[in-house]
Write a protein that holds these residues in place. Structure first.
Motif, PDB file in Angstrom:
ATOM      1  N   ARG A   1     -27.621  -5.414 -29.868  1.00  0.00           N
ATOM      2  CA  ARG A   1     -26.482  -6.063 -29.230  1.00  0.00           C
ATOM      3  C   ARG A   1     -25.331  -5.059 -29.258  1.00  0.00           C
ATOM      4  O   ARG A   1     -25.003  -4.515 -30.312  1.00  0.00           O
ATOM      5  CB  ARG A   1     -26.090  -7.345 -29.973  1.00  0.00           C
ATOM      6  CG  ARG A   1     -27.205  -8.366 -30.070  1.00  0.00           C
ATOM      7  CD  ARG A   1     -26.663  -9.753 -30.396  1.00  0.00           C
ATOM      8  NE  ARG A   1     -25.931  -9.792 -31.645  1.00  0.00           N
ATOM      9  CZ  ARG A   1     -26.436 -10.245 -32.808  1.00  0.00           C
ATOM     10  NH1 ARG A   1     -27.689 -10.659 -32.856  1.00  0.00           N
ATOM     11  NH2 ARG A   1     -25.705 -10.275 -33.885  1.00  0.00           N
TER      12      ARG A   1
ATOM     13  N   LEU B   1     -24.003 -17.765 -16.197  1.00  0.00           N
ATOM     14  CA  LEU B   1     -22.984 -17.641 -17.231  1.00  0.00           C
ATOM     15  C   LEU B   1     -22.070 -18.854 -17.291  1.00  0.00           C
ATOM     16  O   LEU B   1     -21.798 -19.502 -16.285  1.00  0.00           O
ATOM     17  CB  LEU B   1     -22.117 -16.397 -16.984  1.00  0.00           C
ATOM     18  CG  LEU B   1     -22.768 -15.025 -17.157  1.00  0.00           C
ATOM     19  CD1 LEU B   1     -21.743 -13.929 -16.918  1.00  0.00           C
ATOM     20  CD2 LEU B   1     -23.383 -14.877 -18.541  1.00  0.00           C
TER      21      LEU B   1
ATOM     22  N   LEU C   1     -28.331  -9.220 -20.821  1.00  0.00           N
ATOM     23  CA  LEU C   1     -28.008  -9.933 -19.590  1.00  0.00           C
ATOM     24  C   LEU C   1     -26.868  -9.273 -18.819  1.00  0.00           C
ATOM     25  O   LEU C   1     -26.835  -9.332 -17.580  1.00  0.00           O
ATOM     26  CB  LEU C   1     -27.659 -11.387 -19.921  1.00  0.00           C
ATOM     27  CG  LEU C   1     -27.317 -12.312 -18.754  1.00  0.00           C
ATOM     28  CD1 LEU C   1     -28.417 -12.302 -17.702  1.00  0.00           C
ATOM     29  CD2 LEU C   1     -27.053 -13.724 -19.254  1.00  0.00           C
ATOM     30  N   TRP C   2     -25.944  -8.623 -19.509  1.00  0.00           N
ATOM     31  CA  TRP C   2     -24.830  -7.975 -18.824  1.00  0.00           C
ATOM     32  C   TRP C   2     -25.311  -6.898 -17.856  1.00  0.00           C
ATOM     33  O   TRP C   2     -24.610  -6.567 -16.894  1.00  0.00           O
ATOM     34  CB  TRP C   2     -23.851  -7.393 -19.833  1.00  0.00           C
ATOM     35  CG  TRP C   2     -22.631  -6.806 -19.198  1.00  0.00           C
ATOM     36  CD1 TRP C   2     -22.251  -5.492 -19.203  1.00  0.00           C
ATOM     37  CD2 TRP C   2     -21.632  -7.499 -18.435  1.00  0.00           C
ATOM     38  NE1 TRP C   2     -21.086  -5.315 -18.495  1.00  0.00           N
ATOM     39  CE2 TRP C   2     -20.681  -6.542 -18.013  1.00  0.00           C
ATOM     40  CE3 TRP C   2     -21.448  -8.828 -18.065  1.00  0.00           C
ATOM     41  CZ2 TRP C   2     -19.572  -6.882 -17.244  1.00  0.00           C
ATOM     42  CZ3 TRP C   2     -20.350  -9.165 -17.295  1.00  0.00           C
ATOM     43  CH2 TRP C   2     -19.424  -8.201 -16.905  1.00  0.00           C
TER      44      TRP C   2
ATOM     45  N   GLY D   1     -30.768 -11.957 -25.613  1.00  0.00           N
ATOM     46  CA  GLY D   1     -31.312 -12.420 -24.343  1.00  0.00           C
ATOM     47  C   GLY D   1     -30.993 -11.462 -23.211  1.00  0.00           C
ATOM     48  O   GLY D   1     -29.925 -10.837 -23.185  1.00  0.00           O
ATOM     49  N   GLY D   2     -31.930 -11.332 -22.274  1.00  0.00           N
ATOM     50  CA  GLY D   2     -31.698 -10.487 -21.113  1.00  0.00           C
ATOM     51  C   GLY D   2     -32.928 -10.378 -20.241  1.00  0.00           C
ATOM     52  O   GLY D   2     -34.027 -10.814 -20.615  1.00  0.00           O
TER      53      GLY D   2
ATOM     54  N   TYR E   1     -35.826 -14.064 -24.366  1.00  0.00           N
ATOM     55  CA  TYR E   1     -34.929 -14.421 -25.469  1.00  0.00           C
ATOM     56  C   TYR E   1     -35.664 -14.249 -26.796  1.00  0.00           C
ATOM     57  O   TYR E   1     -36.849 -14.561 -26.911  1.00  0.00           O
ATOM     58  CB  TYR E   1     -34.460 -15.865 -25.346  1.00  0.00           C
ATOM     59  CG  TYR E   1     -33.521 -16.116 -24.190  1.00  0.00           C
ATOM     60  CD1 TYR E   1     -32.154 -15.878 -24.310  1.00  0.00           C
ATOM     61  CD2 TYR E   1     -34.011 -16.578 -22.970  1.00  0.00           C
ATOM     62  CE1 TYR E   1     -31.293 -16.114 -23.246  1.00  0.00           C
ATOM     63  CE2 TYR E   1     -33.147 -16.818 -21.902  1.00  0.00           C
ATOM     64  CZ  TYR E   1     -31.796 -16.570 -22.050  1.00  0.00           C
ATOM     65  OH  TYR E   1     -30.952 -16.797 -20.994  1.00  0.00           O
TER      66      TYR E   1
ATOM     67  N   ASN F   1     -25.876 -19.252 -21.624  1.00  0.00           N
ATOM     68  CA  ASN F   1     -25.376 -17.887 -21.791  1.00  0.00           C
ATOM     69  C   ASN F   1     -23.861 -17.925 -21.659  1.00  0.00           C
ATOM     70  O   ASN F   1     -23.343 -18.214 -20.582  1.00  0.00           O
ATOM     71  CB  ASN F   1     -25.965 -16.961 -20.725  1.00  0.00           C
ATOM     72  CG  ASN F   1     -27.474 -17.054 -20.653  1.00  0.00           C
ATOM     73  OD1 ASN F   1     -28.182 -16.741 -21.595  1.00  0.00           O
ATOM     74  ND2 ASN F   1     -27.975 -17.522 -19.510  1.00  0.00           N
ATOM     75  N   ARG F   2     -23.159 -17.644 -22.745  1.00  0.00           N
ATOM     76  CA  ARG F   2     -21.700 -17.761 -22.751  1.00  0.00           C
ATOM     77  C   ARG F   2     -21.042 -16.382 -22.793  1.00  0.00           C
ATOM     78  O   ARG F   2     -21.349 -15.573 -23.676  1.00  0.00           O
ATOM     79  CB  ARG F   2     -21.255 -18.600 -23.957  1.00  0.00           C
ATOM     80  CG  ARG F   2     -19.736 -18.711 -24.169  1.00  0.00           C
ATOM     81  CD  ARG F   2     -19.037 -19.412 -23.036  1.00  0.00           C
ATOM     82  NE  ARG F   2     -19.482 -20.773 -22.853  1.00  0.00           N
ATOM     83  CZ  ARG F   2     -18.933 -21.826 -23.463  1.00  0.00           C
ATOM     84  NH1 ARG F   2     -17.922 -21.658 -24.290  1.00  0.00           N
ATOM     85  NH2 ARG F   2     -19.396 -23.025 -23.221  1.00  0.00           N
TER      86      ARG F   2
ATOM     87  N   LEU G   1     -21.934 -11.402 -24.771  1.00  0.00           N
ATOM     88  CA  LEU G   1     -22.634 -12.578 -24.260  1.00  0.00           C
ATOM     89  C   LEU G   1     -23.386 -13.238 -25.406  1.00  0.00           C
ATOM     90  O   LEU G   1     -24.208 -12.596 -26.072  1.00  0.00           O
ATOM     91  CB  LEU G   1     -23.603 -12.189 -23.135  1.00  0.00           C
ATOM     92  CG  LEU G   1     -23.034 -12.211 -21.699  1.00  0.00           C
ATOM     93  CD1 LEU G   1     -21.872 -11.234 -21.565  1.00  0.00           C
ATOM     94  CD2 LEU G   1     -24.117 -11.878 -20.693  1.00  0.00           C
ATOM     95  N   ASP G   2     -23.082 -14.508 -25.656  1.00  0.00           N
ATOM     96  CA  ASP G   2     -23.783 -15.296 -26.664  1.00  0.00           C
ATOM     97  C   ASP G   2     -24.795 -16.205 -25.983  1.00  0.00           C
ATOM     98  O   ASP G   2     -24.588 -16.637 -24.840  1.00  0.00           O
ATOM     99  CB  ASP G   2     -22.802 -16.149 -27.470  1.00  0.00           C
ATOM    100  CG  ASP G   2     -21.924 -15.330 -28.399  1.00  0.00           C
ATOM    101  OD1 ASP G   2     -22.222 -14.136 -28.598  1.00  0.00           O
ATOM    102  OD2 ASP G   2     -20.931 -15.882 -28.923  1.00  0.00           O
ATOM    103  N   HIS G   3     -25.863 -16.544 -26.709  1.00  0.00           N
ATOM    104  CA  HIS G   3     -26.925 -17.402 -26.173  1.00  0.00           C
ATOM    105  C   HIS G   3     -27.224 -18.504 -27.187  1.00  0.00           C
ATOM    106  O   HIS G   3     -27.353 -18.229 -28.386  1.00  0.00           O
ATOM    107  CB  HIS G   3     -28.196 -16.585 -25.909  1.00  0.00           C
ATOM    108  CG  HIS G   3     -27.940 -15.265 -25.237  1.00  0.00           C
ATOM    109  ND1 HIS G   3     -27.703 -15.147 -23.881  1.00  0.00           N
ATOM    110  CD2 HIS G   3     -27.854 -13.999 -25.734  1.00  0.00           C
ATOM    111  CE1 HIS G   3     -27.496 -13.882 -23.574  1.00  0.00           C
ATOM    112  NE2 HIS G   3     -27.588 -13.171 -24.675  1.00  0.00           N
TER     113      HIS G   3
END
Length: 370
Positions: free
Chosen positions: A27, A141, A94-95, A72-73, A62, A194-195, A183-185
């Motif tokens: 991360r 998102l 994910l970004w 996650g991504g 994930y 996905n926040r 990004l949090d999951h």
């Protein structure tokens, strides 16, 4: 202990679960990070698995431990080893998807909070949840719509420039008085959310203490003064005498008898910048980052100790204490910029941290010339 879930990117539907032989992920603050997962190709756990669904960019992968989703991504590649009957799935955070989206219409922001600018760019040109008629995206998102940084900026983005959404948000983040993001999951109502989370550029304070020999191992500490700067010059748009230039100085560092050093200059080029205040913000950040030697401890968390990989988040500030023998060692506050976690085929887990000194995010400097 670890579950590997795969979810359709577009719908968010959970399609299945994979057994994992090895898991590696990172991360990274203000960046995507990456992951690799080795799975078996034979056995009851994968019999009947819809392998055709595991296609690059079709699914999100994930990593879950207990009730926490640690990473996650999107899946971006895979390689099958027929001799060992295993497959390695390679994914990016994910970004990474939003780095592949571009600003496709003219957009001008005047005196607008930088968090609102970032959210609008992502929603309109990246995620497909904005106000554009032709807005397209996975709608993957969620945001805290009430969050503001308190810093307003002017920004113009023109269609013909084809600027990347991800890059523009990252550029906003790295300005002086910018912001951090990650990004949090997590699970919510049977779906994975996905926040996008904003944070202060100085770091989120915590009470975490990482102490050598107690809850972590500090294998080494390095100090590098290569980037120390007392004069930062940033050039912008224009040529010759018409080129925009902004400078920022750390005069105290040059005059304070307790730490006085001769002038050290750095020069950056930002040819796409047309606003003098933006150039000054880049110069301020260069001075902050060059205000002290970069002292970095190499930290590995102890298994089953607190804090663990599930407790720490990138962007947080933690205290690090390390000494040995007759050397007084080092103690300071550091921002977590990367968390790397590895689980081997024997089940042994290893967590390493990348840290940045908290001082480089402070307000430093005393003069500006534009």
């Amino acid at each position: 202990m670890y579950r590997i879930l795969f979810v359709e990117f577009v719908s968010g539907d959970v399609w299945g679960e994979l057994p994992a032989l090895e898991v590696n992920f990172s991360r990274v603050l203000n960046a995507p990070g990456e992951a690799s997962v080795k799975v078996p190709l034979t056995g009851p756990a994968v019999r009947g698995l819809p392998w055709q669904a595991l296609q690059p960019w079709r699914v999100l992968v994930y990593v879950q431990r207990g009730q926490q989703i640690l990473w996650g991504g999107p899946l971006v590649s895979y390689a099958a080893d027929l001799s060992s009957e295993t497959m390695t799935l390679n994914a990016q955070g994910l970004w990474a998807y939003y780095r592949r989206r571009f600003i496709t219409e003219d957009r001008v922001f005047l005196a607008r909070d930088q968090a609102l600018i970032a959210r609008d760019l992502i929603r309109d040109f990246g995620d497909g949840t904005g106000n554009l008629v032709r807005s397209s995206g996975p709608k993957a998102l969620t945001f805290d719509d009430t969050y503001l940084t308190g810093v307003v900026r002017d920004r113009s983005y023109w269609r013909y420039e084809w600027k990347g959404v991800g890059q523009m948000v990252e550029d906003l983040a790295q300005l002086k008085d910018g912001f951090d993001f990650r990004l949090d999951h997590f699970w919510q109502n049977g779906r994975i959310v996905n926040r996008f989370v904003f944070g202060p550029p100085t770091g989120d304070p915590t009470d975490f203490v990482l102490e050598h020999g107690a809850n972590c191992t500090v294998s080494g500490i390095s100090a590098d003064g290569t980037a120390i700067t007392t004069e930062a010059v940033v050039t912008g748009a224009g040529d010759g005498a018409d080129q925009l230039v902004s400078s920022w100085y750390d005069l105290l560092h040059e005059t304070d008898g307790s730490r006085r050093i001769p002038r050290l200059t750095s020069v950056q080029s930002r040819v796409d910048v047309t606003v003098p205040a933006t150039l000054t913000a880049y110069a301020q950040q260069a001075i902050a980052e060059g205000s002290v030697p970069i002292v970095i401890p190499a930290v590995q968390l102890h298994p089953h100790a607190f804090p663990s990989v599930g407790d720490l988040q990138v962007g947080q500030l933690a205290s690090v204490r390390a000494k040995v023998g007759d050397w007084p060692g080092h103690s300071g506050r550091f921002k977590v910029t990367e968390i790397s976690h590895k689980v081997s085929d024997t089940g042994a887990a290893e967590t390493r941290l990348a840290l940045a000194p908290g001082e480089v995010f402070a307000n430093v400097g005393s003069a500006s010339i534009s």
